[in-house]
Design an enzyme around this catalytic site. Structure first.
Site, PDB file in Angstrom:
ATOM      1  N   ASP A  15       1.055  -1.449  -0.146  1.00 41.14           N
ATOM      2  CA  ASP A  15       0.099  -0.059   0.538  1.00 41.14           C
ATOM      3  C   ASP A  15       0.794   1.404  -0.143  1.00 41.14           C
ATOM      4  OD1 ASP A  15      -2.214  -1.306   0.038  1.00 41.14           O
ATOM      5  OD2 ASP A  15      -2.360  -1.525   2.956  1.00 41.14           O
ATOM      6  N   ASP A 134     -13.268  -5.659  -1.099  1.00 39.82           N
ATOM      7  CA  ASP A 134     -13.217  -5.032  -0.018  1.00 39.82           C
ATOM      8  C   ASP A 134     -14.306  -5.876   0.375  1.00 39.82           C
ATOM      9  OD1 ASP A 134     -11.052  -4.566  -0.487  1.00 39.82           O
ATOM     10  OD2 ASP A 134     -11.578  -2.547  -0.375  1.00 39.82           O
TER      11      ASP A 134
END
Length: 255
Positions: A15, A134
């Site tokens: 990330d 997600d």
């Protein structure tokens, strides 16, 4: 020992925020984990099969920084890598593939406008389009979330998984938000259900804490690949040791 099917893949995820690798828990409480290009090269050298780089603050300024990073990654590693974050239109895909990415991951934008999946796969082929999902197991079942896990949608997880496969996505990257960063294992039941439901590879994400969790992702969860971040970034699990462990347990991995 008998090995069945395609080799299972180990995929570190980075990330990226303001040019640095970060990692959090349940998508918050971020801490820095190092330079993404250096980390990516170290993972490539250690035997990772693929990498995923996610631009988690894809503001206009951040986009240029991220594209520059993608170019540097492409020059420094020799394994396939996927990039995602803030990809809203085919022009974003053009820019990142042009910078050297092998695959593109879409998430919130695809939920807002599912035709984006069709556009990417028809222009570049299904193998380029990874759909990241997600999801959280709410009181009324598994639902998809957008905006980095901040906003619930009314899309049910399995309905959306089936649709993205039908629209031409080449892979699904499924992150259980309940399991993210907790290191207590992946969400095996929905993983297995998804793997049985769709004809494309499923990447398990969210929950890796020990080597056994990867084994369980491939056996209980029927995943084609397993993605992790902090256990790799902070040296808790070494990729060569993980692959030897999996091979000894009868999992087909590339050494």
């Amino acid at each position: 020992m008998r090995y069945n099917g395609l080799a299972k893949r180990i995929v570190p995820c980075l990330d990226v925020k303001d040019g640095q690798t970060v990692k959090g828990t349940h998508f918050v409480n971020l801490r820095q984990a190092g330079d993404p290009v250096e980390l990516g090269k170290a993972y490539s050298d250690a035997g990772a099969d693929e990498l995923v780089f996610l631009d988690i603050t894809a503001t206009v300024d951040g986009r240029k920084t991220f594209a520059d990073m993608v170019s540097r990654v492409a020059r420094n590693i020799n394994i396939p890598f996927t990039v995602g974050g803030g990809i809203n239109a085919i022009e974003d895909v053009d820019r990142l593939l042009g910078a050297g990415a092998d695959k593109i991951s879409v998430n919130s934008a695809a939920l807002r406008r599912p035709e984006l999946i069709d556009e990417i796969s028809s222009k570049y082929g299904s193998q380029v389009c990874v759909c990241a999902i997600d999801a959280r197991n709410d009181a009324d079942g598994w639902h998809c979330y957008v905006k980095g896990g901040r906003e619930r949608t009314e899309r049910r997880l399995m309905d959306w998984a089936r649709e993205v496969a039908d629209r031409g996505a080449g892979e699904i990257l499924f992150t259980s938000m309940d399991h993210d960063g907790v290191k207590q294992g992946f969400a095996y039941e929905p993983l297995a259900e998804m793997a049985d439901l769709v004809p494309i590879p499923v990447i398990a994400s969210g929950g890796a804490g020990k080597m056994e969790d990867f084994y369980d992702a491939f056996t209980l969860g029927k995943a084609d690949a397993a993605l992790a971040a902090s256990v790799f970034h902070f040296g808790e699990i070494k990729i060569p040791e993980l692959k030897l462990y999996l091979k000894d347990k009868g999992i087909n991995v590339r050494l």
